[in-house]
Scaffold this active site. Sequence first.
Site, PDB file in Angstrom:
ATOM      1  N   TYR A  49      74.803  17.059  33.366  1.00 18.84           N
ATOM      2  CA  TYR A  49      74.620  15.608  33.410  1.00 18.84           C
ATOM      3  C   TYR A  49      73.859  15.167  34.655  1.00 18.84           C
ATOM      4  CZ  TYR A  49      78.514  15.547  29.992  1.00 18.84           C
ATOM      5  OH  TYR A  49      79.338  15.758  28.921  1.00 18.84           O
ATOM      6  N   HIS A 104      80.304  25.157  28.476  1.00 19.39           N
ATOM      7  CA  HIS A 104      79.425  24.558  27.489  1.00 19.39           C
ATOM      8  C   HIS A 104      78.938  25.634  26.529  1.00 19.39           C
ATOM      9  CE1 HIS A 104      77.637  20.510  29.032  1.00 19.39           C
ATOM     10  NE2 HIS A 104      78.221  20.345  27.876  1.00 19.39           N
TER      11      HIS A 104
END
Length: 225
Positions: A49, A104
Amino acid sequence: MMMNFTLSNQVQIPAVGIGTFMMTPDQAEQAVVDALACGYRMIDTAQAYMNERAVGRGIKRSGVAREDIFISTKIWASQYLTEGTVEKSLELLGTDYIDLMFIHQPAGDFMAGYRKLETVAIRPMVNQIEFHPGQMQEETVSYCKDHNIIVEAWSPLGTGRMLSNEMLKSIAAKYGKSAAQLCIRWCLQNGILPLPKSVTPSRIIENADVFDFEITNEDMEAING
């Protein structure tokens, strides 16, 4: 009043958190300040992010003690054994520990990834997926519940699509709530931990105001359908 979920290792995790996906650093920093001011105690970010440092600044500005905040962040599956990866997040967040570290991996590949991790004695405790009334992922949710894995909804409002649904708005009006609040409460009553995202202070407050009503079984079934 916030409630908690309990992870399989008996650690308590706040039942509603604020997500920071797609937030610029400035947006993430202020959203964290606003969220902590109105009672949130869980912040979700990720290395991908590009706002971990801003999240850390927001936590410091908030004045809330670090031990009262549950921080989760994420690394890519290809990096989880790479030296220095976790340390990078620690440095950016400005903290000496992270409460929850996600790995992830490609969407839809959780069950295969879970079995692979089990072979190296890593037992996942949380799975973060897209979950809202238009995307329930029943097979994955059922699998997680069978294996004592908490499911987090990274998109409990369907990236805003659920807010214009007439049925959801009609049901929400019965409780004097918004469609957003209905979706968040619906997640909780399905045993799912929602991570609503907003950079608007009034919406951040609204999204946490979901503990003073309960959706009836009839309305839960209607939404589930």
